[in-house]
Each structure stands twice: as structure tokens, then as C-alpha cells.
Design a protein around this motif. Sequence first.
Motif, PDB file in Angstrom:
ATOM      1  N   ASP A   1     -52.302 -72.967  31.965  1.00  0.00           N
ATOM      2  CA  ASP A   1     -53.248 -71.981  31.468  1.00  0.00           C
ATOM      3  C   ASP A   1     -52.871 -71.491  30.071  1.00  0.00           C
ATOM      4  OD1 ASP A   1     -54.779 -72.001  33.847  1.00  0.00           O
ATOM      5  OD2 ASP A   1     -53.318 -70.657  34.795  1.00  0.00           O
ATOM      6  N   LYS A   2     -53.910 -71.317  29.227  1.00  0.00           N
ATOM      7  CA  LYS A   2     -53.728 -70.838  27.865  1.00  0.00           C
ATOM      8  C   LYS A   2     -54.516 -69.548  27.645  1.00  0.00           C
ATOM      9  CE  LYS A   2     -53.238 -75.176  25.213  1.00  0.00           C
ATOM     10  NZ  LYS A   2     -53.916 -75.985  24.170  1.00  0.00           N
ATOM     11  N   ILE A   3     -54.082 -68.784  26.631  1.00  0.00           N
ATOM     12  CA  ILE A   3     -54.871 -67.675  26.137  1.00  0.00           C
ATOM     13  C   ILE A   3     -55.103 -67.879  24.639  1.00  0.00           C
ATOM     14  CG2 ILE A   3     -54.099 -66.003  27.863  1.00  0.00           C
ATOM     15  CD1 ILE A   3     -52.197 -64.880  25.727  1.00  0.00           C
ATOM     16  N   SER A   4     -56.220 -67.354  24.147  1.00  0.00           N
ATOM     17  CA  SER A   4     -56.556 -67.458  22.728  1.00  0.00           C
ATOM     18  C   SER A   4     -56.188 -66.160  22.018  1.00  0.00           C
ATOM     19  CB  SER A   4     -58.048 -67.742  22.541  1.00  0.00           C
ATOM     20  OG  SER A   4     -58.398 -68.985  23.100  1.00  0.00           O
ATOM     21  N   ILE A   5     -55.532 -66.285  20.869  1.00  0.00           N
ATOM     22  CA  ILE A   5     -55.147 -65.134  20.056  1.00  0.00           C
ATOM     23  C   ILE A   5     -55.689 -65.325  18.647  1.00  0.00           C
ATOM     24  CG2 ILE A   5     -53.227 -63.835  19.076  1.00  0.00           C
ATOM     25  CD1 ILE A   5     -51.578 -64.622  21.503  1.00  0.00           C
ATOM     26  N   ASN A   6     -56.432 -64.322  18.168  1.00  0.00           N
ATOM     27  CA  ASN A   6     -57.008 -64.369  16.825  1.00  0.00           C
ATOM     28  C   ASN A   6     -56.167 -63.534  15.867  1.00  0.00           C
ATOM     29  OD1 ASN A   6     -59.796 -65.783  17.066  1.00  0.00           O
ATOM     30  ND2 ASN A   6     -59.701 -64.394  18.829  1.00  0.00           N
TER      31      ASN A   6
ATOM     32  N   GLY B   1     -56.148 -65.499   5.254  1.00  0.00           N
ATOM     33  CA  GLY B   1     -56.016 -66.562   6.229  1.00  0.00           C
ATOM     34  C   GLY B   1     -56.527 -66.150   7.593  1.00  0.00           C
ATOM     35  N   TYR B   2     -57.118 -67.106   8.307  1.00  0.00           N
ATOM     36  CA  TYR B   2     -57.530 -66.907   9.702  1.00  0.00           C
ATOM     37  C   TYR B   2     -56.757 -67.890  10.569  1.00  0.00           C
ATOM     38  CZ  TYR B   2     -60.128 -67.343  14.036  1.00  0.00           C
ATOM     39  OH  TYR B   2     -60.446 -67.413  15.371  1.00  0.00           O
ATOM     40  N   VAL B   3     -56.215 -67.399  11.672  1.00  0.00           N
ATOM     41  CA  VAL B   3     -55.410 -68.235  12.564  1.00  0.00           C
ATOM     42  C   VAL B   3     -55.908 -68.063  14.003  1.00  0.00           C
ATOM     43  CG1 VAL B   3     -53.098 -68.807  13.383  1.00  0.00           C
ATOM     44  CG2 VAL B   3     -53.411 -67.891  11.074  1.00  0.00           C
ATOM     45  N   LEU B   4     -56.253 -69.165  14.636  1.00  0.00           N
ATOM     46  CA  LEU B   4     -56.572 -69.184  16.063  1.00  0.00           C
ATOM     47  C   LEU B   4     -55.424 -69.866  16.788  1.00  0.00           C
ATOM     48  CD1 LEU B   4     -58.402 -68.925  18.576  1.00  0.00           C
ATOM     49  CD2 LEU B   4     -59.435 -71.122  17.917  1.00  0.00           C
ATOM     50  N   SER B   5     -54.733 -69.138  17.659  1.00  0.00           N
ATOM     51  CA  SER B   5     -53.600 -69.687  18.399  1.00  0.00           C
ATOM     52  C   SER B   5     -53.966 -69.841  19.869  1.00  0.00           C
ATOM     53  CB  SER B   5     -52.374 -68.773  18.281  1.00  0.00           C
ATOM     54  OG  SER B   5     -51.964 -68.638  16.944  1.00  0.00           O
ATOM     55  N   LYS B   6     -53.538 -70.948  20.469  1.00  0.00           N
ATOM     56  CA  LYS B   6     -53.727 -71.201  21.893  1.00  0.00           C
ATOM     57  C   LYS B   6     -52.340 -71.217  22.541  1.00  0.00           C
ATOM     58  CE  LYS B   6     -58.269 -72.215  21.932  1.00  0.00           C
ATOM     59  NZ  LYS B   6     -59.283 -71.627  22.828  1.00  0.00           N
ATOM     60  N   ASN B   7     -51.972 -70.118  23.179  1.00  0.00           N
ATOM     61  CA  ASN B   7     -50.634 -69.974  23.754  1.00  0.00           C
ATOM     62  C   ASN B   7     -50.649 -70.185  25.258  1.00  0.00           C
ATOM     63  OD1 ASN B   7     -49.820 -69.283  21.172  1.00  0.00           O
ATOM     64  ND2 ASN B   7     -49.847 -67.085  21.562  1.00  0.00           N
ATOM     65  N   TYR B   8     -49.666 -70.959  25.727  1.00  0.00           N
ATOM     66  CA  TYR B   8     -49.541 -71.176  27.167  1.00  0.00           C
ATOM     67  C   TYR B   8     -48.959 -69.938  27.831  1.00  0.00           C
ATOM     68  CZ  TYR B   8     -50.661 -76.166  27.256  1.00  0.00           C
ATOM     69  OH  TYR B   8     -51.307 -77.369  27.199  1.00  0.00           O
ATOM     70  N   ILE B   9     -49.594 -69.487  28.923  1.00  0.00           N
ATOM     71  CA  ILE B   9     -49.037 -68.409  29.741  1.00  0.00           C
ATOM     72  C   ILE B   9     -48.476 -68.967  31.058  1.00  0.00           C
ATOM     73  CG2 ILE B   9     -50.419 -66.557  28.761  1.00  0.00           C
ATOM     74  CD1 ILE B   9     -52.400 -66.891  31.029  1.00  0.00           C
ATOM     75  N   THR B  10     -48.951 -70.143  31.461  1.00  0.00           N
ATOM     76  CA  THR B  10     -48.360 -70.919  32.554  1.00  0.00           C
ATOM     77  C   THR B  10     -48.342 -72.367  32.094  1.00  0.00           C
ATOM     78  OG1 THR B  10     -50.450 -71.433  33.696  1.00  0.00           O
ATOM     79  CG2 THR B  10     -49.390 -69.313  34.229  1.00  0.00           C
ATOM     80  N   ASP B  11     -47.898 -73.270  32.964  1.00  0.00           N
ATOM     81  CA  ASP B  11     -47.857 -74.689  32.601  1.00  0.00           C
ATOM     82  C   ASP B  11     -49.245 -75.254  32.333  1.00  0.00           C
ATOM     83  OD1 ASP B  11     -45.143 -74.697  32.804  1.00  0.00           O
ATOM     84  OD2 ASP B  11     -45.085 -75.514  34.852  1.00  0.00           O
TER      85      ASP B  11
END
Length: 217
Positions: free
Chosen positions: A97-102, A85-95
Amino acid sequence: MKKKIGMVALIVCLTLPNFLNAQDSNFGNWLIYIGNKKLNPKWNIHNEVQYRNYNAIGDLEQLLLRTGLGYTFNEGKNNALLGYGYVLSKNYITDNDKISINEHRIFQQFISNQRIGSIKLSHRYRFEQRFVEDDFKMRFRYFLSLNIPLKNSSPFYFSAYNEIFLNTKSSVFDRNRLYGGIGFNLNSNVRLETGYMNQFFENTSRDQLNLMAFVTL
């Protein structure tokens, strides 16, 4: 066939705006496709796409792609599968702004199917090896589902499941998913389903609207 598809699409279109208006900031939406290609009576290829949003539509939380090779035995009651499986997550670090996690996953799973009268029960045991950026994690998942026809001759059915996630490291409890929904059998190979799911985390919870398509060819 076209009339049945149109009817289900109309029901979804009429229902979805009510969910959009009623949702709060903890309400999200998952669009899910799960496919199963039979190579022969024993072997199958599993394929899956999940598009997850933080809100009702349009704010990407996670894109999940999963595939695997499975082997069916015990008169079709059991299936063992090795997958990726491959998962791309977009997590909020502020209200805002997001960061991408592979994440890349290798997983092994075993499914056992049962029948009690007209009720279908399914147990799924899955063990995951997760490569999350520069970190390595392992996780065990147990999934119990049931499927109940609303009437003997009706294409509609009730579906429910519970799935618990346990890490091999602290904290051991990762999350629990509880789901209930209504499905529609278009034919012997295709069914559509929509329902409500709540995810329980260690300190929070989150609500989801799930729209799913299951295809077996």
C-alpha cells in the motif's frame, strides 16, 4: 545527428537489461530532463522533469517538476535563480500500500562554474522552502560536480557529483547523493548521460540508475 541519436539509444537499450537483471530491491531508476531556455545573454528560464521509480522501471516513487528564472553574470561564470517546484511522492506504508504526498517548493540557488584545464567544475548552493501537505520545512543543499572529457576530440565525457542536504531542524542531516556516469555530447546544445547514484540517508542507503537529457536553447 540522427545517426548519433540512434547510436546512443542503442547503447542504452543494450545496457539497461543488464541493470534490470542485476538490481535488487534497493535499486531504482530516475529518468531526468533538464532544460535551459536563454531569453538573452543574461536571462534564462530553467525547466526540469524527473520521473523516479522504486525499481528499475514502472513503480513510481516521485514525480518532480521544477522551473525558475535565472540571471547570468561574471562573464557567464555565475547564475542566480529563483524557482518553484512541485513534487508528487508515492510512499509505501506497507509492502503493498502507498500514500500520495504533495509538496510545493520555492527555492533560491546560486551556481558558480570553474575550469581547471579541460575539467569543468560547478558549485551549486540551493535553499528550499518546502510546503509538504500541512507542514512547512526548509533545507539547504550543496552540489559539487565535475565533467572530464575522455579525449580531446571525443564527444564522450566522465561526469561525477556529490550533493549534501541539510535541514534547518533536527535531524539536520537529510541525505547525501554520490554519482558517477558517462555522457555523450550530441552537439553544443544537447547532451545525454547515464550513470549510477547512491543515496545515503541517516539509517539506510539506496541505489539508482540515472538516465538524463540536458538541453540548452
